[in-house]
Design a protein around this motif. Structure first.
Motif, PDB file in Angstrom:
ATOM      1  N   PRO C  60       0.832  -1.190   0.000  1.00  0.00           N
ATOM      2  CA  PRO C  60       0.000   0.000   0.000  1.00  0.00           C
ATOM      3  C   PRO C  60       0.869   1.243   0.000  1.00  0.00           C
ATOM      4  CG  PRO C  60      -0.576  -1.419   1.836  1.00  0.00           C
ATOM      5  CD  PRO C  60       0.564  -2.058   1.143  1.00  0.00           C
ATOM      6  N   CYS C  61       0.327   2.335  -0.557  1.00  0.00           N
ATOM      7  CA  CYS C  61       1.210   3.460  -0.825  1.00  0.00           C
ATOM      8  C   CYS C  61       1.950   4.028   0.378  1.00  0.00           C
ATOM      9  CB  CYS C  61       0.496   4.560  -1.587  1.00  0.00           C
ATOM     10  SG  CYS C  61      -1.087   5.030  -0.967  1.00  0.00           S
ATOM     11  N   PRO C  62       1.448   4.002   1.627  1.00  0.00           N
ATOM     12  CA  PRO C  62       2.308   4.528   2.691  1.00  0.00           C
ATOM     13  C   PRO C  62       3.563   3.710   2.919  1.00  0.00           C
ATOM     14  CG  PRO C  62       0.044   4.405   3.437  1.00  0.00           C
ATOM     15  CD  PRO C  62       0.119   3.675   2.143  1.00  0.00           C
ATOM     16  N   GLY C  63       3.576   2.465   2.449  1.00  0.00           N
ATOM     17  CA  GLY C  63       4.716   1.615   2.742  1.00  0.00           C
ATOM     18  C   GLY C  63       5.933   1.904   1.889  1.00  0.00           C
ATOM     19  N   PHE C  64       5.808   2.798   0.903  1.00  0.00           N
ATOM     20  CA  PHE C  64       6.942   3.061   0.032  1.00  0.00           C
ATOM     21  C   PHE C  64       7.834   4.149   0.595  1.00  0.00           C
ATOM     22  CE2 PHE C  64       9.154   2.543  -3.767  1.00  0.00           C
ATOM     23  CZ  PHE C  64       9.396   3.751  -4.381  1.00  0.00           C
ATOM     24  N   MET C  65       7.413   4.806   1.672  1.00  0.00           N
ATOM     25  CA  MET C  65       8.176   5.950   2.177  1.00  0.00           C
ATOM     26  C   MET C  65       9.628   5.638   2.490  1.00  0.00           C
ATOM     27  SD  MET C  65       6.642   8.700   2.026  1.00  0.00           S
ATOM     28  CE  MET C  65       7.853   9.640   2.886  1.00  0.00           C
ATOM     29  N   PRO C  66       9.948   4.531   3.189  1.00  0.00           N
ATOM     30  CA  PRO C  66      11.378   4.307   3.451  1.00  0.00           C
ATOM     31  C   PRO C  66      12.176   4.091   2.177  1.00  0.00           C
ATOM     32  CG  PRO C  66      10.033   2.634   4.533  1.00  0.00           C
ATOM     33  CD  PRO C  66       9.101   3.558   3.873  1.00  0.00           C
ATOM     34  N   ASN C  67      11.538   3.531   1.146  1.00  0.00           N
ATOM     35  CA  ASN C  67      12.296   3.294  -0.088  1.00  0.00           C
ATOM     36  C   ASN C  67      12.750   4.589  -0.730  1.00  0.00           C
ATOM     37  OD1 ASN C  67      10.918   0.940   0.552  1.00  0.00           O
ATOM     38  ND2 ASN C  67      11.096   0.220  -1.542  1.00  0.00           N
ATOM     39  N   THR C  68      11.907   5.633  -0.607  1.00  0.00           N
ATOM     40  CA  THR C  68      12.286   6.881  -1.260  1.00  0.00           C
ATOM     41  C   THR C  68      13.574   7.422  -0.669  1.00  0.00           C
ATOM     42  OG1 THR C  68      10.921   8.114   0.278  1.00  0.00           O
ATOM     43  CG2 THR C  68       9.948   7.525  -1.809  1.00  0.00           C
ATOM     44  N   GLY C  69      13.784   7.200   0.620  1.00  0.00           N
ATOM     45  CA  GLY C  69      15.010   7.704   1.206  1.00  0.00           C
ATOM     46  C   GLY C  69      16.227   6.909   0.778  1.00  0.00           C
ATOM     47  N   ARG C  70      16.001   5.663   0.332  1.00  0.00           N
ATOM     48  CA  ARG C  70      17.145   4.811   0.027  1.00  0.00           C
ATOM     49  C   ARG C  70      17.538   4.799  -1.429  1.00  0.00           C
ATOM     50  NH1 ARG C  70      15.114   3.907   4.591  1.00  0.00           N
ATOM     51  NH2 ARG C  70      16.233   2.820   6.211  1.00  0.00           N
ATOM     52  N   MET C  71      16.732   5.402  -2.292  1.00  0.00           N
ATOM     53  CA  MET C  71      17.135   5.408  -3.699  1.00  0.00           C
ATOM     54  C   MET C  71      18.327   6.298  -3.904  1.00  0.00           C
ATOM     55  SD  MET C  71      13.891   5.043  -6.123  1.00  0.00           S
ATOM     56  CE  MET C  71      12.796   6.206  -5.366  1.00  0.00           C
ATOM     57  N   ASP C  72      18.186   7.564  -3.486  1.00  0.00           N
ATOM     58  CA  ASP C  72      19.351   8.435  -3.479  1.00  0.00           C
ATOM     59  C   ASP C  72      19.572   8.845  -2.037  1.00  0.00           C
ATOM     60  OD1 ASP C  72      21.330  10.274  -3.762  1.00  0.00           O
ATOM     61  OD2 ASP C  72      20.123  11.738  -4.821  1.00  0.00           O
ATOM     62  N   TYR C  73      20.555   8.235  -1.417  1.00  0.00           N
ATOM     63  CA  TYR C  73      20.669   8.449   0.015  1.00  0.00           C
ATOM     64  C   TYR C  73      21.375   9.750   0.351  1.00  0.00           C
ATOM     65  CZ  TYR C  73      24.643   5.954  -1.756  1.00  0.00           C
ATOM     66  OH  TYR C  73      25.654   5.544  -2.553  1.00  0.00           O
ATOM     67  N   VAL C  74      22.056  10.335  -0.632  1.00  0.00           N
ATOM     68  CA  VAL C  74      22.789  11.555  -0.325  1.00  0.00           C
ATOM     69  C   VAL C  74      21.834  12.728  -0.197  1.00  0.00           C
ATOM     70  CG1 VAL C  74      24.518  13.102  -1.192  1.00  0.00           C
ATOM     71  CG2 VAL C  74      24.810  10.708  -1.464  1.00  0.00           C
ATOM     72  N   CYS C  75      20.757  12.702  -0.986  1.00  0.00           N
ATOM     73  CA  CYS C  75      19.849  13.840  -0.999  1.00  0.00           C
ATOM     74  C   CYS C  75      18.442  13.272  -0.931  1.00  0.00           C
ATOM     75  CB  CYS C  75      20.080  14.630  -2.275  1.00  0.00           C
ATOM     76  SG  CYS C  75      19.112  16.099  -2.399  1.00  0.00           S
ATOM     77  N   ALA C  76      18.060  12.738   0.235  1.00  0.00           N
ATOM     78  CA  ALA C  76      16.869  11.906   0.309  1.00  0.00           C
ATOM     79  C   ALA C  76      15.585  12.690   0.462  1.00  0.00           C
ATOM     80  CB  ALA C  76      17.013  10.933   1.469  1.00  0.00           C
ATOM     81  N   LEU C  77      15.646  13.887   1.038  1.00  0.00           N
ATOM     82  CA  LEU C  77      14.383  14.578   1.312  1.00  0.00           C
ATOM     83  C   LEU C  77      13.629  15.020   0.057  1.00  0.00           C
ATOM     84  CD1 LEU C  77      15.137  16.452   4.596  1.00  0.00           C
ATOM     85  CD2 LEU C  77      13.470  14.687   4.193  1.00  0.00           C
TER      86      LEU C  77
END
Lengths: 147, 327, 370
Positions: C60-77
């Motif tokens: 479900p869509c809330p579960g993707f939040m941690p992945n967004t931080g890990r794709m580009d970890y240098v500039c995650a926000l």
């Protein structure tokens, strides 16, 4: 021809200036901390692994074993089991396990809990020799804190 | 006792001085290694080695023990003789120039009347060691490093020689002792500042130190020509690099900074070594700072710099010196 | 061509392998070389493919939040920002103003941290060993500030649908202001040690010139595009969040060489500081999170949202199918297009120049492979 000399002059000056910067830095105090001989304070909002909150009134957990944290965890690392004991209206918590090797510290479980039963711990110094050491039994940790 | 007294005293003196020099070499490498890591740390606002011994003094000794205890890995399909010989070939020619350098008025192992030429020759042999090491590793990266090192060494020898020639013109001799002696009134760095600068830059390039450290350019070619060496082989290359730096700095001191001249000390003929070492270590300090400050020069820019800037300047300097000396 | 003919022409293949100190991540570049000249660089991707998009389509869509931080970890926000804004646009969720301001402040702080890391890593590739530690010294302050509010130092998962999850307080504002003052004083160090250094200028000037036409053909965005002279920034051209309220400039280069891309990023740091100052001055009070249904159902249809990450245009594309799990989630990352012009750009250049060009593109390989 003029560019030859002007480049030499500006280049030489830039090299000397750069050397000046590092010379000055040589005598400035260090900015690193000799961990683990010295330690720095952890900010209060640091996200360690989750822990059950010790409710001061009840002297126990607040968890109602609804399983919302288990359902909403994107990494499937929480296991909650409750059983209905006789003579009590609500279920009692029997097992609360966190598999920290899969947890991504997203904080969804803390937010989605309807009774605000979870909080982040402040443990950052975690090291062990086997994977099983990171399968935390959160209920047991709470019981140890109660004593 | 009889056998010792029948040996010529000159031979005893040579043997003792060789032993002292080799032990000084190792001590120097340890000190310079420690100083480099500490200076590098403080330039980068961190303390450097702190764990081993108080403030990391024993770090280099432990590193040496570790390197000796490592397994000597010989890669598959290399030319075994060349691979084994390269570190030895790089270590031997750097001991010999130390025999002719005058540490003080009476502390010189052997004063050849062609001392300077001897030193320059030994410097050229050093390049061969890198080439042999790079070729013998059977590794494209090492070969790259070796070829770059050869071109760099060849093109920077000429400015070094020309700036040395300017000093030689002024004192008419190749012997290092007499060159130091001729600087009693005024050091040659004030008479020949351009030659001093060219010599120091050339010396940085000869010893493959940053910003000219392309043969061992870490971020481009893993580790250049000493990629495949481990343990003692690597430590011999390492030792010879530090010793080479020491030789370049001490020749600069002898030629330009007045050798062992300095304010008067008791037992001046022997304790002049104190001023000599102070000047040498000051130059080494500058060389270490240059490594941690500047980025690396690209290879063709390196050769450009030598042929288009250093050689014309040193030639013009030589011409002016020759004219003035004649007048 | 026969093997013997090939060898006669002095050509050989060199693997700038998956493990290399200079490729920023796990990237293999197969170089066909002739002596020191590179004839044909071919990047090979896929060594760190972690199936983030598939994970986005199986939860479900809330579960993707941690992945967004890990794709580009240098500039995650900014990655967080893009994803939450996408779902908010899709589901029609309003975000309170205070939350928008907090999002802008934290995203810009993260952009500065990313540029500082890039500066250090670029100079490490070129052979200077100290500027990276000076950059990391400044970056530590940003990381401490962001840790005090989000709880993590690198892979943030701080934004939520409808706002942010934790409020900022007075100490955050004070520390940020102190940091802004400190960073402005440190410009002189970078100026003297790096920007004016003749060796650095010689390594970056007139190298890797990307013409505006080539940049547009390959779809390059971010500081690489702006270094070639085209002034295109999502924050100005397709504004989102509260960026229209701030007054900042878009630095543009002239020639498109490595030095221009370097100068664009350094000047962007100053512009980000300006945005943060204005946002802190105008920070409104109010709630930080609006009421959001527990189960967000994504209506059938597609939706797109683009943000300006530190490396270029980052956009998310979503096709919903009525449930709360997306049918298709696609992430368009800036580094992929930036890397794709390497084969054309890298013909006939020297190997150190290739290292310099790769460094100036500011690639983060884990975001290319996702």
């Amino acid at each position: 021809m003029k560019q030859y000399f002007s480049e030499l002059y500006t280049g030489g000056k830039s090299l000397v200036e750069g050397l000046g910067v590092t010379m000055k830095a040589l005598f400035m105090p260090i900015v690193t901390v000799q961990y683990p001989r010295e330690e720095i304070d952890i900010s209060p909002s640091f996200r360690g692994h989750i822990d059950l909150i010790l409710d001061p009134e009840k002297n126990s957990y607040r968890c109602i074993t609804c399983g919302m944290c288990e359902k909403s965890c994107p990494s499937d690392c929480i296991t909650v089991k409750g059983e209905k004991r006789e003579g009590e209206k609500k279920k009692t918590l029997v097992l609360f396990e966190l598999d920290f090797t899969k947890c991504s510290l997203c904080g969804t479980c803390v937010e989605v809990c309807p009774v605000n039963a979870l909080e982040y711990s402040k443990e950052y110094n975690l090291a062990a020799f086997s994977r099983e050491a990171f399968h935390y039994d959160i209920l047991k940790r709470l019981e140890e804190r109660i004593k | 006792m009889e056998t010792i007294s029948t040996l010529p005293p000159e031979l005893i003196r040579m043997v003792i001085s060789v032993i002292i020099i080799i032990s000084f070499l190792f001590l120097n490498a340890i000190m310079m290694g420690y100083a480099e890591r500490k200076i590098a740390g403080h330039v980068q606002r961190r303390p450097g080695p702190m764990e081993v011994g108080s403030h990391g003094i024993l770090q280099m000794i432990i590193d040496g023990i570790k390197l000796v205890a490592k397994e000597l890995v010989v890669p598959f399909n290399v030319d075994r003789t060349l691979f084994r010989v390269a570190p030895l070939l790089s270590f031997t020619p750097v001991i010999l120039p130390l025999l002719v350098i005058p540490f003080s008025e009476k502390l010189q192992a052997r004063d050849l009347n062609m001392g300077l030429i001897f030193i320059v020759t030994m410097g050229s042999v050093n390049v061969m060691a890198i080439l042999v090491g790079g070729w013998g590793s059977n590794n494209k990266y090492s070969m790259f490093g070796a070829m770059r090192a050869v071109a760099q060494a060849i093109s920077y020898e000429i400015p070094i020689l020309l700036s040395m020639l300017a000093v030689i013109l002024m004192c008419n001799t190749f012997s290092l002792k007499e060159i130091v002696g001729a600087q009693q009134k005024i050091w040659f760095v004030f008479l020949q500042p351009v030659a001093f600068l060219i010599y120091v830059i050339g010396g940085l390039a000869e010893t493959n130190r940053a910003p000219f450290d392309l043969p061992e350019a870490e971020s481009e070619l893993t580790a250049g020509f000493h990629t495949e060496y481990s343990g003692m082989g690597f430590s011999l290359f390492f030792l010879s690099e530090y010793t080479n730096m020491f030789i370049v700095a001490s020749v600069a001191t002898v030629l330009f900074l007045g050798g062992w001249h300095g304010p008067h000390l008791p037992y001046g003929e022997y304790l002049g070594v104190v001023w000599f070492l102070l000047k040498v270590y000051f130059l080494l300090f500058l060389m270490i700072m240059a490594r941690w400050t500047y980025p690396r020069v690209r290879f063709d820019q390196l050769l450009n710099f030598s042929w288009k800037y250093l050689v014309p300047f040193s030639l013009v300097n030589l011409l002016i010196t020759a004219v003035i000396v004649k007048l | 061509m026969l093997e013997s003919e090939y060898q006669e022409q002095n050509r050989f293949f060199l693997n700038m392998g998956p493990q290399h100190p200079s490729t920023h991540g796990v990237l293999l570049i197969v170089l066909e070389m002739n002596g020191e000249y590179v004839l044909d660089p071919q990047p090979v991707l896929g060594f760190i493919h972690r199936m983030h998009e598939k994970m986005g389509e199986s939860r479900p869509c809330p579960g993707f939040m941690p992945n967004t931080g890990r794709m580009d970890y240098v500039c995650a926000l900014p990655y967080n920002h893009g994803y939450v804004s996408l779902i908010e646009r899709k589901a029609g969720i309003e975000v309170p103003e205070r939350a928008e301001y907090i999002r802008v402040i934290t995203s810009e702080l993260n952009r500065i941290a990313s540029h500082l890391l890039w500066l250090g890593a670029y100079l490490l590739d070129l052979g200077a060993f100290t500027p990276i530690l000076y950059g990391f010294d400044d970056r530590e302050h940003i990381l401490d500030i962001l840790e005090s509010v989000t709880g993590s130092r690198l892979t943030y998962s701080y934004y939520r649908f409808g706002g942010v999850c934790q409020d900022i307080d007075e100490t955050f504002v004070e520390r940020t202001r102190a940091f802004i003052k400190r960073l402005r004083k440190r410009y002189a160090i970078y100026e003297k040690l790096v920007t004016k250094n003749i060796i650095f200028i010689k390594r970056t000037e007139d190298i890797g010139i990307v013409s505006p036409d080539m940049a547009l053909r390959y779809g390059m965005t971010g500081p690489n595009l702006r270094g070639s002279g085209i002034s295109y920034d999502i924050r100005k051209n397709e504004p989102y969040s509260v960026y229209p309220e701030f007054d900042f400039e878009i630095p543009v280069g002239s020639q498109g060489d490595c030095l221009d891309r370097y100068m664009v990023r350094v000047r962007e740091i100053e512009q980000s500081l300006r945005i943060i100052e204005q946002a802190l001055d105008r920070l409104p009070d109010g709630p930080i999170r609006s009421k959001v249904p527990k189960n967000i159902k994504l209506a059938p249809g597609d939706c797109n949202f683009a943000v300006e990450a530190a490396r270029g245009e980052l956009s998310y594309y979503l096709i919903g199918d009525g449930t709360s799990t997306p049918y298709r989630l696609k992430v368009r990352v800036p580094s992929y297009s930036n890397l794709s012009c390497l084969p054309e750009l890298g013909r006939g250049i020297l190997l150190p120049d290739l290292v310099s060009i790769l460094g100036s593109f500011d690639l983060v390989i884990p975001e290319i492979d996702r």
